[in-house]
Design a protein around this motif. Structure first.
Motif, short mmCIF file in Angstrom:
data_model
loop_
_atom_site.label_atom_id
_atom_site.label_comp_id
_atom_site.label_asym_id
_atom_site.label_seq_id
_atom_site.Cartn_x
_atom_site.Cartn_y
_atom_site.Cartn_z
N LEU A 16 32.78 37.37 55.84
CA LEU A 16 31.90 37.27 54.68
C LEU A 16 32.66 37.32 53.36
CD1 LEU A 16 29.07 37.02 53.55
CD2 LEU A 16 28.83 39.52 53.73
N PRO A 17 33.57 38.29 53.14
CA PRO A 17 34.35 38.26 51.90
C PRO A 17 35.16 36.98 51.73
CG PRO A 17 34.54 40.41 52.94
CD PRO A 17 33.87 39.51 53.92
N SER A 18 35.71 36.46 52.83
CA SER A 18 36.48 35.22 52.75
C SER A 18 35.58 34.04 52.38
CB SER A 18 37.18 34.94 54.09
OG SER A 18 38.10 35.97 54.40
N PHE A 19 34.38 34.02 52.92
CA PHE A 19 33.44 32.95 52.60
C PHE A 19 33.04 33.02 51.12
CE2 PHE A 19 29.02 31.41 52.23
CZ PHE A 19 29.22 30.08 52.60
N ILE A 20 32.81 34.24 50.62
CA ILE A 20 32.48 34.41 49.21
C ILE A 20 33.63 33.93 48.33
CG2 ILE A 20 31.92 36.10 47.41
CD1 ILE A 20 29.66 35.58 49.39
N SER A 21 34.85 34.26 48.74
CA SER A 21 36.02 33.79 47.99
C SER A 21 36.10 32.28 47.99
CB SER A 21 37.30 34.38 48.59
OG SER A 21 37.31 35.78 48.50
N PHE A 22 35.82 31.67 49.13
CA PHE A 22 35.85 30.21 49.25
C PHE A 22 34.84 29.57 48.30
CE2 PHE A 22 34.05 26.39 51.32
CZ PHE A 22 35.17 25.58 51.30
N VAL A 79 43.25 33.82 46.76
CA VAL A 79 44.55 33.20 46.51
C VAL A 79 44.80 32.07 47.51
CG1 VAL A 79 47.04 33.61 46.46
CG2 VAL A 79 45.48 35.32 45.54
N PHE A 80 44.50 32.33 48.78
CA PHE A 80 44.75 31.35 49.84
C PHE A 80 43.95 30.07 49.62
CE2 PHE A 80 43.39 29.66 54.01
CZ PHE A 80 44.62 29.26 54.51
N PHE A 81 42.67 30.18 49.31
CA PHE A 81 41.83 28.99 49.14
C PHE A 81 42.19 28.23 47.86
CE2 PHE A 81 38.74 31.33 51.97
CZ PHE A 81 38.92 30.47 53.04
N ASN A 82 42.59 28.94 46.81
CA ASN A 82 43.10 28.24 45.63
C ASN A 82 44.36 27.45 45.98
OD1 ASN A 82 41.63 28.55 43.07
ND2 ASN A 82 41.88 30.75 43.40
N PHE A 83 45.21 28.07 46.78
CA PHE A 83 46.44 27.42 47.23
C PHE A 83 46.12 26.15 48.01
CE2 PHE A 83 49.91 26.81 50.21
CZ PHE A 83 51.04 27.08 49.47
N LEU A 84 45.19 26.25 48.95
CA LEU A 84 44.81 25.09 49.76
C LEU A 84 44.14 24.01 48.92
CD1 LEU A 84 43.44 26.42 53.17
CD2 LEU A 84 45.68 25.47 52.64
N PHE A 85 43.33 24.42 47.96
CA PHE A 85 42.62 23.45 47.12
C PHE A 85 43.63 22.62 46.33
CE2 PHE A 85 40.41 21.90 43.42
CZ PHE A 85 39.17 21.53 43.90
N PRO A 194 46.60 43.68 45.31
CA PRO A 194 45.34 43.14 45.82
C PRO A 194 45.46 41.67 46.22
CG PRO A 194 44.98 44.35 43.77
CD PRO A 194 46.45 44.18 43.93
N ALA A 195 46.25 40.90 45.47
CA ALA A 195 46.39 39.47 45.76
C ALA A 195 47.03 39.23 47.12
CB ALA A 195 47.20 38.80 44.66
N PHE A 196 47.94 40.11 47.53
CA PHE A 196 48.60 39.97 48.82
C PHE A 196 47.95 40.86 49.88
CE2 PHE A 196 52.80 38.71 46.59
CZ PHE A 196 52.30 37.42 46.41
N GLY A 197 46.98 41.66 49.49
CA GLY A 197 46.25 42.48 50.45
C GLY A 197 47.12 43.49 51.17
N ASN A 198 48.16 43.98 50.51
CA ASN A 198 49.09 44.88 51.18
C ASN A 198 49.83 45.71 50.14
OD1 ASN A 198 50.54 46.07 53.23
ND2 ASN A 198 51.42 44.16 54.02
N VAL A 296 37.29 39.34 43.16
CA VAL A 296 37.11 37.97 42.70
C VAL A 296 37.87 37.74 41.40
CG1 VAL A 296 35.42 36.30 41.85
CG2 VAL A 296 34.85 37.74 43.78
N THR A 297 37.97 38.75 40.56
CA THR A 297 38.59 38.58 39.25
C THR A 297 40.04 38.99 39.22
OG1 THR A 297 38.06 40.80 38.50
CG2 THR A 297 36.37 39.14 38.21
N THR A 298 40.58 39.40 40.37
CA THR A 298 41.92 39.98 40.38
C THR A 298 42.96 39.02 39.80
OG1 THR A 298 41.42 41.34 42.28
CG2 THR A 298 43.74 40.92 41.84
N MET A 299 43.01 37.79 40.31
CA MET A 299 44.03 36.85 39.88
C MET A 299 43.81 36.37 38.46
SD MET A 299 46.18 36.76 42.23
CE MET A 299 47.16 35.37 41.68
#
Length: 372
Positions: A16-22, A79-85, A194-198, A296-299
Motif C-alpha cells: 500500500l505505501p509503495s502504491f501510494i508512492s507510485f 525514489v525508486f519510481f521517480n528513478f524508473l519514470f 528515509p530515502a534509502f529506507g535504512n 512523500v515529501t522527504t525528497m
C-alpha cells in the motif's frame, strides 16, 4: 539482509505505501509537464521556480490526502519510481536523438545506480543486536558512557551508549549509537536515511557516498542528454514543439533533475566535510527529527530544510547533539580556585584531515564490496 527500519512485517505494510508512492510520482511528474506546455517561452530560471511551486503544491495535496485517509507513502518507493519514470522517458522519448556511445554510458550509469540502490536497501549498516549479550560485552569494554534519552531507556534500560575506543587489546566497534527509527544499535551510526529506507553506519557509509555521487552524475547526465534532445527538436515549428507530449516530458523531467542536483551537491559537500573532520551527522544535529517528516515529501522538502539548517545555524545545532555524548564534552574550570566549570565542544576522533580520510577509506575498504 532486510533493512532495519522497514522489515516489512506484512505485505499490506509494503504494498500500500509503495502504491501510494507510485501514484504521487505519476501525479508530480505529469504535473510538471504543465510548465513546458504553457510556459514554453519562459527563461529557464522562471521554469525552475514554477516547477518548484508545482512540486510544493503536489506535496501539500499529498499531506491533505494523508490526513484524510490516514495512509502513508514509502520514501524508498518514491525514489525508486521517480528513478524508473525518468529512465522510461529516456528510453522511449530521448534515446532516439542521443549518440550510441552516450546512450551506452548513460544506461550503464543507471544500471549501476539501480544495483547500488538495491544493495543499500538490503545492507547491514553495522547492526549490534541489543537483545543479545554481545552488546553488553561491547559496552562493558568501552571507556566513556553516553546517556540515553528517556525513550531509549524504556526500550533497553540496561544498555547505555558508548563511543570511545575499547580498552587496549579488545577489538570492538567504536561509536555505537542508537537509532530511534530502527530501534537498533548501529556501529558507526551517521544518520537514518528515509530515502534509502535504512540506517547509514560503518558498514554501508562508503556505499552511501558512492550512491550520492552516482545520483548526482546520473541526474547531471540526464540534464545534458535531455537538453540535446530539446535542442534538436528546436528545428521543428515552435507551436508543434509546445504541444508535443514527448518534448514536454523531456523538458519536465530535465527540470525535475535540475531541482535535485543543487541540494544533492551541497549534501555531498557536507558529508565530505564530516569525513574530513571525523564527525558523524548524528553527533552534529538532530537529523532524526527531520527523518520523521512525511515520507512523500522527504525528497522534496526534508533535504532542503536539512541543508538550510546545517549552513545557516550550524553552531547552534552542534550544541544540541554533542551534549548527548560525554566524549565530546571538555570540562574546564573558569578560574583557578573557582568551583564553576565551563563545558566546551571537542572532537576526540579528529586526528587531522589526512588521517581522518585514511581512517574512513580503511574502514570502508573491507566493507564496501561485501555489503549485500
Amino acid at each position: 539482509m532486510v533493512p532495519l527500519g522497514s522489515q516489512y512485517p506484512s505485505p499490506s505494510n509494503f504494498v500500500l505505501p509503495s502504491f501510494i508512492s507510485f501514484i504521487f510520482v505519476l501525479l508530480s511528474q505529469f504535473a510538471l509537464t504543465v510548465v513546458p506546455r504553457y510556459f514554453f517561452s519562459f527563461p529557464l530560471l522562471a521554469k525552475l521556480v514554477l516547477s518548484a511551486i508545482l512540486l510544493l503544491a503536489v506535496t501539500g495535496f499529498g499531506r491533505c490526502c494523508k490526513r484524510l485517509v490516514r495512509v502513508y507513502a514509502s520514501a524508498p518507493a518514491f525514489v525508486f519510481f521517480n528513478f524508473l519514470f525518468i529512465w522510461g522517458v529516456y528510453i522511449f522519448v530521448i534515446r532516439e536523438a542521443i549518440p550510441s556511445f552516450s546512450d551506452v554510458v548513460f544506461n550503464a550509469e543507471l544500471s549501476l545506480l539501480m544495483i547500488g540502490y538495491y544493495r543499500i536497501l538490503r545492507s547491514d549498516p553495522g547492526l549490534v543486536p541489543h537483545e543479545s549479550s554481545s552488546l553488553d560485552t561491547i559496552m562493558g569494554n568501552i571507556n566513556s558512557e553516553v546517556k540515553l534519552d528517556s525513550e531509549e531507556e524504556e526500550l533497553s534500560p540496561s544498555h547505555k551508549q558508548h563511543s570511545k575506543e575499547a580498552e587496549e587489546g579488545y577489538p570492538v566497534p567504536r561509536r555505537v549509537r542508537y537509532c530511534r527509527h530502527c530501534k537498533a544499535y548501529i556501529w558507526g551510526f551517521d544518520h537514518h536515511c528515509p530515502a534509502f529506507g535504512n540506517c547509514i553506519g560503518q558498514k554501508n557509509h562508503a556505499l552511501f557516498m558512492a550512491l550520492l555521487v552516482g545520483f548526482i552524475i546520473a541526474e547531471a547526465s540526464y540534464v545534458v542528454l535531455s537538453t540535446q534532445f530539446v535542442t534538436k527538436s528546436q528545428s521543428m515549428d515552435e507551436t508543434v514543439l509546445e504541444s508535443n507530449p514527448a518534448s514536454n516530458l523531456a523538458t519536465s523531467t530535465m527540470l525535475f533533475c535540475l531541482l535535485q542536483v543543487p541540494w544533492q551537491v551541497v549534501f555531498l559537500i557536507w558529508h565530505i566535510y564530516c569525513i574530513c573532520f571525523n564527525i558523524k551527522t548524528d553527533e552534529w544535529a538532530p537529523f532524526n527529527v527531520l527523518g520523521h517528516l512525511d515520507t512523500v515529501t522527504t525528497m522534496i522538502r526534508s533535504q532542503l530544510v536539512y541543508v538550510f539548517l546545517r549552513f545557516t545555524m550550524l553552531w547552534e545545532f552542534q550544541e544540541i547533539n554533542w551534549n548527548k555524548y560525554p566524549e565530546f564534552q571538555l570540562t574546564l574550570q573558569c578560574q583557578p580556585g573557582s568551583t564553576s566549570v565551563e563545558t566546551k565542544f571537542r572532537n576526540p576522533y579528529d586526528r587531522g584531515i589526512l588521517s581522518n580520510v585514511n581512517e574512513f577509506l580503511a574502514a570502508s575498504k573491507s566493507q564496501f564490496w561485501c555489503t549485500c
